[in-house]
Design a protein around this motif. Sequence first.
Motif, PDB file in Angstrom:
ATOM      1  N   ASN A 154      92.533  62.447  64.702  1.00  0.00           N
ATOM      2  CA  ASN A 154      91.211  62.385  64.069  1.00  0.00           C
ATOM      3  C   ASN A 154      91.275  62.503  62.552  1.00  0.00           C
ATOM      4  OD1 ASN A 154      91.355  65.268  63.461  1.00  0.00           O
ATOM      5  ND2 ASN A 154      90.774  65.630  65.596  1.00  0.00           N
ATOM      6  N   THR A 203      88.522  69.274  64.745  1.00  0.00           N
ATOM      7  CA  THR A 203      87.737  68.058  64.509  1.00  0.00           C
ATOM      8  C   THR A 203      88.105  67.342  63.212  1.00  0.00           C
ATOM      9  OG1 THR A 203      85.988  69.387  63.477  1.00  0.00           O
ATOM     10  CG2 THR A 203      85.774  68.908  65.841  1.00  0.00           C
ATOM     11  N   SER A 204      88.652  68.084  62.239  1.00  0.00           N
ATOM     12  CA  SER A 204      89.011  67.475  60.959  1.00  0.00           C
ATOM     13  C   SER A 204      89.974  68.401  60.227  1.00  0.00           C
ATOM     14  CB  SER A 204      87.758  67.226  60.115  1.00  0.00           C
ATOM     15  OG  SER A 204      88.073  66.581  58.904  1.00  0.00           O
ATOM     16  N   SER A 220      85.110  72.440  66.651  1.00  0.00           N
ATOM     17  CA  SER A 220      83.903  72.030  67.367  1.00  0.00           C
ATOM     18  C   SER A 220      82.902  73.170  67.498  1.00  0.00           C
ATOM     19  CB  SER A 220      84.281  71.522  68.764  1.00  0.00           C
ATOM     20  OG  SER A 220      84.991  72.521  69.473  1.00  0.00           O
ATOM     21  N   SER A 260      78.955  71.479  65.901  1.00  0.00           N
ATOM     22  CA  SER A 260      80.316  70.936  65.782  1.00  0.00           C
ATOM     23  C   SER A 260      80.465  70.159  64.475  1.00  0.00           C
ATOM     24  CB  SER A 260      80.615  70.016  66.974  1.00  0.00           C
ATOM     25  OG  SER A 260      81.879  69.410  66.829  1.00  0.00           O
ATOM     26  N   SER A 262      82.020  67.458  62.103  1.00  0.00           N
ATOM     27  CA  SER A 262      82.704  66.172  62.295  1.00  0.00           C
ATOM     28  C   SER A 262      83.603  65.803  61.121  1.00  0.00           C
ATOM     29  CB  SER A 262      81.674  65.058  62.524  1.00  0.00           C
ATOM     30  OG  SER A 262      80.769  64.976  61.444  1.00  0.00           O
ATOM     31  N   ASP A 263      83.361  66.408  59.932  1.00  0.00           N
ATOM     32  CA  ASP A 263      84.166  66.044  58.772  1.00  0.00           C
ATOM     33  C   ASP A 263      84.100  67.151  57.723  1.00  0.00           C
ATOM     34  OD1 ASP A 263      85.820  64.413  57.202  1.00  0.00           O
ATOM     35  OD2 ASP A 263      84.126  63.482  56.181  1.00  0.00           O
ATOM     36  N   ASP A 277      77.901  68.600  59.952  1.00  0.00           N
ATOM     37  CA  ASP A 277      77.653  68.691  61.388  1.00  0.00           C
ATOM     38  C   ASP A 277      76.560  67.679  61.730  1.00  0.00           C
ATOM     39  OD1 ASP A 277      75.109  69.917  60.876  1.00  0.00           O
ATOM     40  OD2 ASP A 277      76.111  71.850  60.641  1.00  0.00           O
ATOM     41  N   TYR A 278      76.050  67.711  62.944  1.00  0.00           N
ATOM     42  CA  TYR A 278      75.110  66.651  63.341  1.00  0.00           C
ATOM     43  C   TYR A 278      73.818  66.697  62.532  1.00  0.00           C
ATOM     44  CZ  TYR A 278      72.455  63.416  66.199  1.00  0.00           C
ATOM     45  OH  TYR A 278      71.703  62.352  66.623  1.00  0.00           O
ATOM     46  N   LYS A 318      79.521  61.019  65.265  1.00  0.00           N
ATOM     47  CA  LYS A 318      80.200  61.716  64.171  1.00  0.00           C
ATOM     48  C   LYS A 318      79.909  61.009  62.850  1.00  0.00           C
ATOM     49  CE  LYS A 318      83.939  63.160  67.240  1.00  0.00           C
ATOM     50  NZ  LYS A 318      83.420  64.526  67.395  1.00  0.00           N
ATOM     51  N   GLU A 320      80.750  61.105  58.470  1.00  0.00           N
ATOM     52  CA  GLU A 320      81.633  61.602  57.416  1.00  0.00           C
ATOM     53  C   GLU A 320      80.822  62.032  56.207  1.00  0.00           C
ATOM     54  OE1 GLU A 320      84.797  58.944  56.486  1.00  0.00           O
ATOM     55  OE2 GLU A 320      85.513  58.820  58.553  1.00  0.00           O
TER      56      GLU A 320
END
Length: 365
Positions: A154, A203-204, A220, A260, A262-263, A277-278, A318, A320
């Motif tokens: 990832n 996750t990153s 996460s 969670s 993602s980047d 996150d989201y 996800k 960035e």
Amino acid sequence: MDHPVRTHPEFRYKTEFQSHEPEFDYLKSLEIEEKINKIRWCQTANNALFLLSTNDKTIKFWKIQEKKVKKICDMNIDPSKATGNGNPACSIVKPYVTNGGCADRSYGYLSKDFSFPAGSFAALHFPTVVHSNETSLSARCRRIYAHAHDYHINSISNNSDGETFISADDLRINLWNLEISNQSFNIVDVKPTNMEDLTEVITSAEFHPTHCNMLAYSSSKGSIRLIDLRQSALCDSHAKLFEGMEAPNSKSFFTEIIASISDIKFGKDGRYILSRDYMNLKLWDINMDSGPVATFQVHEYLRPKLCDLYENDSIFDKFECCLSGDGTRVATGSYSNLFRVFGCTAGSTEATTLEASKNPMRYVS
């Protein structure tokens, strides 16, 4: 990132090349897509560009360089006078004599020991003038780093020392030397002895931009761990832990899913870490692990629709994030080709929504 930009830069097409091809892992009966997950620039050398690219399993090190295209301008035989089988382009020819001799001994290199058919020139044609006016870009794969990850890669990140880089999958982070493709060192391993005890995944991961011994990785569960490679070969423990605390009365079924990360990205000076996150962008000061110094709401309008997003799996999408070179703005993607830009200096209220379009002039009448 290195120079102040007073006008908007214009990016023009330079070149393209095929980085990965579809593969099949026969041992695991697994099809590996050619889809590229990450690209990272490496240090330049000798006017060549270097980059790392990775799909789910294989990392490649590429060299992109301009090469001059050589074209023949002059040949050793004048085509208007030649009667042999050759078809040279053009020439300034010295007078030849019988059996391959030359009247001008300072120019001729063939002796009378060589003979050719009567009334014709030698069939050996060679260029006398070569020009290199045009250039072309060529991409060459220098090294392939494979068979080091059991799970999908990832993240990849270059080290500031210019010699090493890391690659991360769901459970492990490996350290590579750019010059060595058949060996890597496992520096982070969160895989439990019993996989039923697994509670979070990586996750990153990102190297510090200036300190080659420091890197950060996210999980996460919404936490970021800062680790120091000087502490031990296997970094089981972290130097610092950054995690946002949710209010107890705000927790729901979706809380852990949307938390969670993602980047993550370091700022240019390495003082701040940006996470996505989201729902939000968060800016963290590595000297203050009590909580984020700023939070930017990106998808707050989607909070009432979390149940629908969960049903169609969109809640697992996800995104960035990045910081501007001067550190005054942060940006991240959203849905419908939109991305958000926020000012992150003290007192800034800047919040802009822009559309990424292939035709930026379409609204101009």
